[in-house]
Design a protein around this motif. Structure first.
Motif, PDB file in Angstrom:
ATOM      1  N   GLY A 145     -64.424  69.584  79.253  1.00 18.25           N
ATOM      2  CA  GLY A 145     -64.878  69.747  77.871  1.00 18.25           C
ATOM      3  C   GLY A 145     -63.771  69.893  76.853  1.00 18.25           C
ATOM      4  O   GLY A 145     -64.032  69.866  75.653  1.00 18.25           O
ATOM      5  N   ASN A 146     -62.535  70.075  77.287  1.00 10.11           N
ATOM      6  CA  ASN A 146     -61.416  70.164  76.357  1.00 10.11           C
ATOM      7  C   ASN A 146     -61.065  68.790  75.802  1.00 10.11           C
ATOM      8  O   ASN A 146     -61.294  67.770  76.460  1.00 10.11           O
ATOM      9  N   HIS A 147     -60.500  68.789  74.586  1.00 13.36           N
ATOM     10  CA  HIS A 147     -60.119  67.549  73.916  1.00 13.36           C
ATOM     11  C   HIS A 147     -58.615  67.477  73.737  1.00 13.36           C
ATOM     12  O   HIS A 147     -57.955  68.503  73.546  1.00 13.36           O
ATOM     13  N   ALA A 148     -58.109  66.248  73.738  1.00 17.49           N
ATOM     14  CA  ALA A 148     -56.695  65.995  73.446  1.00 17.49           C
ATOM     15  C   ALA A 148     -56.615  64.765  72.550  1.00 17.49           C
ATOM     16  O   ALA A 148     -57.415  63.835  72.666  1.00 17.49           O
ATOM     17  N   ALA A 149     -55.649  64.776  71.642  1.00 18.73           N
ATOM     18  CA  ALA A 149     -55.410  63.628  70.767  1.00 18.73           C
ATOM     19  C   ALA A 149     -54.156  62.912  71.257  1.00 18.73           C
ATOM     20  O   ALA A 149     -53.149  63.548  71.552  1.00 18.73           O
ATOM     21  N   VAL A 150     -54.252  61.594  71.336  1.00 19.45           N
ATOM     22  CA  VAL A 150     -53.116  60.779  71.760  1.00 19.45           C
ATOM     23  C   VAL A 150     -52.756  59.853  70.609  1.00 19.45           C
ATOM     24  O   VAL A 150     -53.588  59.043  70.171  1.00 19.45           O
ATOM     25  N   PRO A 151     -51.518  59.946  70.101  1.00 14.84           N
ATOM     26  CA  PRO A 151     -51.112  59.070  68.999  1.00 14.84           C
ATOM     27  C   PRO A 151     -50.919  57.639  69.484  1.00 14.84           C
ATOM     28  O   PRO A 151     -50.374  57.411  70.563  1.00 14.84           O
ATOM     29  N   MET A 152     -51.398  56.687  68.692  1.00 16.08           N
ATOM     30  CA  MET A 152     -51.266  55.273  69.042  1.00 16.08           C
ATOM     31  C   MET A 152     -50.912  54.482  67.793  1.00 16.08           C
ATOM     32  O   MET A 152     -51.451  54.751  66.720  1.00 16.08           O
ATOM     33  N   THR A 153     -50.044  53.505  67.963  1.00 13.40           N
ATOM     34  CA  THR A 153     -49.747  52.554  66.904  1.00 13.40           C
ATOM     35  C   THR A 153     -50.081  51.172  67.432  1.00 13.40           C
ATOM     36  O   THR A 153     -49.568  50.752  68.464  1.00 13.40           O
ATOM     37  N   MET A 154     -50.953  50.496  66.718  1.00  7.50           N
ATOM     38  CA  MET A 154     -51.349  49.140  67.076  1.00  7.50           C
ATOM     39  C   MET A 154     -50.688  48.192  66.078  1.00  7.50           C
ATOM     40  O   MET A 154     -50.732  48.446  64.868  1.00  7.50           O
ATOM     41  N   VAL A 155     -50.065  47.125  66.576  1.00  5.89           N
ATOM     42  CA  VAL A 155     -49.395  46.163  65.706  1.00  5.89           C
ATOM     43  C   VAL A 155     -50.053  44.790  65.862  1.00  5.89           C
ATOM     44  O   VAL A 155     -50.435  44.394  66.960  1.00  5.89           O
ATOM     45  N   TRP A 156     -50.199  44.082  64.732  1.00  6.14           N
ATOM     46  CA  TRP A 156     -50.780  42.743  64.742  1.00  6.14           C
ATOM     47  C   TRP A 156     -49.651  41.751  64.996  1.00  6.14           C
ATOM     48  O   TRP A 156     -48.715  41.635  64.219  1.00  6.14           O
ATOM     49  N   ARG A 157     -49.745  41.043  66.113  1.00  6.53           N
ATOM     50  CA  ARG A 157     -48.717  40.063  66.470  1.00  6.53           C
ATOM     51  C   ARG A 157     -49.373  38.915  67.217  1.00  6.53           C
ATOM     52  O   ARG A 157     -50.171  39.131  68.120  1.00  6.53           O
ATOM     53  N   ASP A 158     -49.025  37.698  66.807  1.00 10.62           N
ATOM     54  CA  ASP A 158     -49.514  36.491  67.477  1.00 10.62           C
ATOM     55  C   ASP A 158     -51.039  36.461  67.595  1.00 10.62           C
ATOM     56  O   ASP A 158     -51.588  36.109  68.634  1.00 10.62           O
ATOM     57  N   GLY A 159     -51.730  36.861  66.524  1.00  4.18           N
ATOM     58  CA  GLY A 159     -53.180  36.747  66.484  1.00  4.18           C
ATOM     59  C   GLY A 159     -53.953  37.798  67.251  1.00  4.18           C
ATOM     60  O   GLY A 159     -55.129  37.579  67.583  1.00  4.18           O
ATOM     61  N   ASP A 160     -53.317  38.952  67.529  1.00  4.27           N
ATOM     62  CA  ASP A 160     -54.035  40.006  68.246  1.00  4.27           C
ATOM     63  C   ASP A 160     -53.347  41.353  68.012  1.00  4.27           C
ATOM     64  O   ASP A 160     -52.178  41.421  67.655  1.00  4.27           O
ATOM     65  N   TRP A 161     -54.112  42.432  68.237  1.00  6.71           N
ATOM     66  CA  TRP A 161     -53.556  43.784  68.172  1.00  6.71           C
ATOM     67  C   TRP A 161     -52.914  44.123  69.505  1.00  6.71           C
ATOM     68  O   TRP A 161     -53.481  43.874  70.558  1.00  6.71           O
ATOM     69  N   ARG A 162     -51.721  44.716  69.443  1.00  7.02           N
ATOM     70  CA  ARG A 162     -50.994  45.142  70.635  1.00  7.02           C
ATOM     71  C   ARG A 162     -50.568  46.592  70.453  1.00  7.02           C
ATOM     72  O   ARG A 162     -50.293  47.020  69.341  1.00  7.02           O
ATOM     73  N   TYR A 163     -50.516  47.316  71.565  1.00  7.91           N
ATOM     74  CA  TYR A 163     -50.103  48.717  71.524  1.00  7.91           C
ATOM     75  C   TYR A 163     -48.586  48.779  71.478  1.00  7.91           C
ATOM     76  O   TYR A 163     -47.906  48.208  72.322  1.00  7.91           O
ATOM     77  N   ARG A 164     -48.047  49.471  70.467  1.00 11.62           N
ATOM     78  CA  ARG A 164     -46.599  49.637  70.355  1.00 11.62           C
ATOM     79  C   ARG A 164     -46.181  50.837  71.193  1.00 11.62           C
ATOM     80  O   ARG A 164     -46.595  51.966  70.941  1.00 11.62           O
ATOM     81  N   LEU A 165     -45.380  50.555  72.203  1.00  8.96           N
ATOM     82  CA  LEU A 165     -44.841  51.632  73.036  1.00  8.96           C
ATOM     83  C   LEU A 165     -43.896  52.475  72.199  1.00  8.96           C
ATOM     84  O   LEU A 165     -43.147  51.958  71.377  1.00  8.96           O
ATOM     85  N   SER A 166     -43.934  53.775  72.407  1.00  9.26           N
ATOM     86  CA  SER A 166     -43.019  54.662  71.694  1.00  9.26           C
ATOM     87  C   SER A 166     -42.112  55.335  72.713  1.00  9.26           C
ATOM     88  O   SER A 166     -42.390  55.320  73.915  1.00  9.26           O
ATOM     89  N   ALA A 167     -41.024  55.889  72.223  1.00 12.73           N
ATOM     90  CA  ALA A 167     -40.079  56.556  73.116  1.00 12.73           C
ATOM     91  C   ALA A 167     -40.765  57.686  73.871  1.00 12.73           C
ATOM     92  O   ALA A 167     -40.470  57.961  75.025  1.00 12.73           O
ATOM     93  N   GLN A 168     -41.701  58.344  73.204  1.00 14.34           N
ATOM     94  CA  GLN A 168     -42.406  59.450  73.842  1.00 14.34           C
ATOM     95  C   GLN A 168     -43.792  59.576  73.221  1.00 14.34           C
ATOM     96  O   GLN A 168     -43.932  59.725  72.020  1.00 14.34           O
ATOM     97  N   THR A 169     -44.805  59.476  74.050  1.00 12.41           N
ATOM     98  CA  THR A 169     -46.174  59.674  73.587  1.00 12.41           C
ATOM     99  C   THR A 169     -46.668  60.980  74.174  1.00 12.41           C
ATOM    100  O   THR A 169     -46.829  61.105  75.380  1.00 12.41           O
ATOM    101  N   VAL A 170     -46.851  61.954  73.306  1.00 14.20           N
ATOM    102  CA  VAL A 170     -47.286  63.274  73.754  1.00 14.20           C
ATOM    103  C   VAL A 170     -48.616  63.594  73.099  1.00 14.20           C
ATOM    104  O   VAL A 170     -48.741  63.554  71.879  1.00 14.20           O
TER     105      VAL A 170
END
Length: 190
Positions: A145-170
């Motif tokens: 029942g606990n919740h966590a938020a995960v930061p995400m950056t999506m980038v538009w490239r070559d006609g689609d959204w892609r997940y941008r990897l970050s140095a650290q996703t906490v």
């Protein structure tokens, strides 16, 4: 029938022809159908995506904030459920440095994601949106029942959204997700 992925002539058009929409920070929860994959619920929409699925990996999303949101939700589910034999298909969904991509590829080939806690998509908060990038927090709910938020950056490239990897996703704990913490509820499994 699944639309086929073909090169987009318009930079705002998705690879499979899904219509673009507004890319703006304020986005309500999109109307979606929910499907299960490996025990994880993920959102789908005929107009937002995924427009194609290859070896269980969803791709081809509408060029809009809501399309980016579905891409983020699908990415999260695919990350947890991708078969080791299909890591290459999954890796086509990411954007990052050669080192970051290599590190994620090794992690997925090792099967390390199989030992992670079971977290269901429960909501989102769009932080910022431009034509080429949407920054958001996905809200995930654990079995306890606990919740966590995960930061995400999506980038538009070559006609689609892609997940941008970050140095650290906490991720961070979220004690009041639909109140003071400002998330929009969006889930297929309560």
């Amino acid at each position: 029938p699944t639309p086929s992925a073909t090169p987009a002539s318009d930079p705002n058009e998705s690879l499979c022809g899904l219509a673009p929409g507004p890319v703006e920070p304020a986005a309500g929860a999109p109307a979606t159908d929910w499907q299960l994959k490996g025990g994880y619920a993920y959102p789908t929409s005929r107009s937002l995506g995924p427009g194609t699925t290859t070896n269980g990996v969803g791709s081809c999303f509408a060029h809009s904030t809501k399309g980016a949101l579905l891409a983020a939700g699908t990415y999260n589910t695919d990350l947890m459920t991708v078969d080791r034999a299909n890591v290459g298909d999954f890796m086509s969904r990411v954007d990052g440095s050669r080192e970051q991509v290599s590190r994620l590829r090794r992690l997925l080939h090792s099967g390390a994601q199989e030992g992670l806690p079971h977290l269901q998509l429960a909501g989102f908060h769009v932080i910022d949106a431009t034509a080429d990038q949407v920054t958001l927090d996905l809200l995930l709910k654990a079995d306890d029942g606990n919740h966590a938020a995960v930061p995400m950056t999506m980038v538009w490239r070559d006609g689609d959204w892609r997940y941008r990897l970050s140095a650290q996703t906490v991720g961070r704990g979220v004690p009041d997700p639909f109140g003071a913490d400002g998330f929009t509820e969006w889930q297929g499994i309560a």
